[in-house]
Design a protein around this motif. Structure first.
Motif, PDB file in Angstrom:
ATOM      1  N   MET A 106       0.825  -1.208   0.000  1.00 12.57           N
ATOM      2  CA  MET A 106       0.000   0.000   0.000  1.00 12.57           C
ATOM      3  C   MET A 106       0.862   1.263   0.000  1.00 12.57           C
ATOM      4  SD  MET A 106      -3.400   0.625   1.870  1.00 12.57           S
ATOM      5  CE  MET A 106      -4.269   0.561   0.364  1.00 12.57           C
ATOM      6  N   GLY A 107       1.988   1.210   0.747  1.00 14.50           N
ATOM      7  CA  GLY A 107       2.913   2.350   0.737  1.00 14.50           C
ATOM      8  C   GLY A 107       2.305   3.604   1.325  1.00 14.50           C
ATOM      9  N   ASN A 108       2.970   4.714   1.163  1.00 10.54           N
ATOM     10  CA  ASN A 108       2.415   6.001   1.569  1.00 10.54           C
ATOM     11  C   ASN A 108       2.059   6.103   3.039  1.00 10.54           C
ATOM     12  OD1 ASN A 108       2.563   7.263  -0.815  1.00 10.54           O
ATOM     13  ND2 ASN A 108       0.549   6.591  -1.513  1.00 10.54           N
ATOM     14  N   GLY A 109       2.657   5.276   3.868  1.00 11.05           N
ATOM     15  CA  GLY A 109       2.372   5.387   5.291  1.00 11.05           C
ATOM     16  C   GLY A 109       0.952   5.013   5.670  1.00 11.05           C
ATOM     17  N   VAL A 110       0.311   4.161   4.863  1.00 11.62           N
ATOM     18  CA  VAL A 110      -1.032   3.697   5.209  1.00 11.62           C
ATOM     19  C   VAL A 110      -0.928   2.284   5.760  1.00 11.62           C
ATOM     20  CG1 VAL A 110      -3.335   3.179   4.321  1.00 11.62           C
ATOM     21  CG2 VAL A 110      -2.068   5.141   3.436  1.00 11.62           C
TER      22      VAL A 110
ATOM     23  N   LYS B 154      -2.852  -1.211   7.744  1.00 14.41           N
ATOM     24  CA  LYS B 154      -4.096  -1.910   8.120  1.00 14.41           C
ATOM     25  C   LYS B 154      -4.231  -1.899   9.629  1.00 14.41           C
ATOM     26  CE  LYS B 154      -5.607  -4.912   4.564  1.00 14.41           C
ATOM     27  NZ  LYS B 154      -4.889  -5.745   3.630  1.00 14.41           N
ATOM     28  N   GLU B 155      -5.407  -1.632  10.118  1.00 12.67           N
ATOM     29  CA  GLU B 155      -5.575  -1.566  11.562  1.00 12.67           C
ATOM     30  C   GLU B 155      -7.055  -1.678  11.900  1.00 12.67           C
ATOM     31  OE1 GLU B 155      -3.008  -0.832  14.062  1.00 12.67           O
ATOM     32  OE2 GLU B 155      -4.674  -1.386  15.378  1.00 12.67           O
ATOM     33  N   GLU B 156      -7.338  -2.555  12.851  1.00  6.78           N
ATOM     34  CA  GLU B 156      -8.718  -2.621  13.344  1.00  6.78           C
ATOM     35  C   GLU B 156      -8.834  -1.637  14.499  1.00  6.78           C
ATOM     36  OE1 GLU B 156     -10.980  -4.093  11.701  1.00  6.78           O
ATOM     37  OE2 GLU B 156      -9.438  -4.946  10.395  1.00  6.78           O
ATOM     38  N   HIS B 157      -9.488  -0.593  14.260  1.00  7.77           N
ATOM     39  CA  HIS B 157      -9.551   0.469  15.260  1.00  7.77           C
ATOM     40  C   HIS B 157     -10.688   1.346  14.807  1.00  7.77           C
ATOM     41  CE1 HIS B 157      -7.550   3.479  17.997  1.00  7.77           C
ATOM     42  NE2 HIS B 157      -8.268   4.291  17.277  1.00  7.77           N
TER      43      HIS B 157
ATOM     44  N   ILE C 291      -5.353   3.012   8.680  1.00  7.36           N
ATOM     45  CA  ILE C 291      -4.942   4.265   9.320  1.00  7.36           C
ATOM     46  C   ILE C 291      -3.712   4.800   8.587  1.00  7.36           C
ATOM     47  CG2 ILE C 291      -5.846   3.633  11.597  1.00  7.36           C
ATOM     48  CD1 ILE C 291      -2.902   3.081  12.417  1.00  7.36           C
ATOM     49  N   VAL C 292      -3.422   6.055   8.783  1.00  9.06           N
ATOM     50  CA  VAL C 292      -2.186   6.640   8.246  1.00  9.06           C
ATOM     51  C   VAL C 292      -1.257   6.975   9.401  1.00  9.06           C
ATOM     52  CG1 VAL C 292      -2.725   7.750   6.063  1.00  9.06           C
ATOM     53  CG2 VAL C 292      -3.344   8.888   8.189  1.00  9.06           C
TER      54      VAL C 292
END
Ligand SMILES: [Zn+2]
Length: 141
Positions: A1-5, A7-10, A46-47
């Motif tokens: 995904m890159g770009n500081g993104v 995956k997060e369950e939140h 999230i970022v």
């Protein structure tokens, strides 16, 4: 995904407050400056927190009007994250207003853009606006 993104369950609100902002008013070619408060509710992604001020900068660094800048920041976050909701508040001083008279020195323009849960869920909206406006403001400018 890159770009500081990531995956997060939140699914709680994530907010970055008091992002310094400098831009240029396209009507008068004079600076406006202040602070942006940006929040979102993730929907699986999230970022990195440092990315949010960079998104603000990307849109501030062109000729702008404050209302459009506010919308573009919200739109930019929506595009990157597809979050459940986004809220952006900008409070800024406009040199073009300040130069018109001493009594206008302290007038601050506040704009907001609310999307998704921030628009539809009154509790989310209230929480965001309370956090955004609990700022002790800009009076050191
Ligand atoms: Zn102006």
């Amino acid at each position: 995904m890159g770009n500081g993104v990531f995956k997060e369950e939140h699914d709680n609100m994530i907010m970055v407050r008091d992002i310094e902002l400098y831009s240029l008013c396209e009507h008068h070619m004079l600076p406006f400056f202040g602070k942006a408060h940006v929040a979102y509710i993730p929907n699986g992604k999230i970022v990195g927190l440092s990315k949010i001020p960079r998104i603000v900068d990307v849109y501030a660094r062109r000729l702008q009007v404050q209302e459009r800048l506010t919308e573009q920041i919200a739109e930019g976050l929506c595009r990157v994250l597809h979050p459940s909701g986004v809220g952006v508040v900008i409070e800024a001083y406009h040199l073009c207003m300040m130069m018109r008279g001493i009594e206008k020195q302290n007038s601050k323009t506040i704009t907001s853009s609310l999307r998704g849960a921030f628009r539809e869920d009154p509790k989310t909206r209230d929480e965001f606006l309370r956090l955004a406006h609990s700022t002790n403001g800009l009076h050191h400018y």
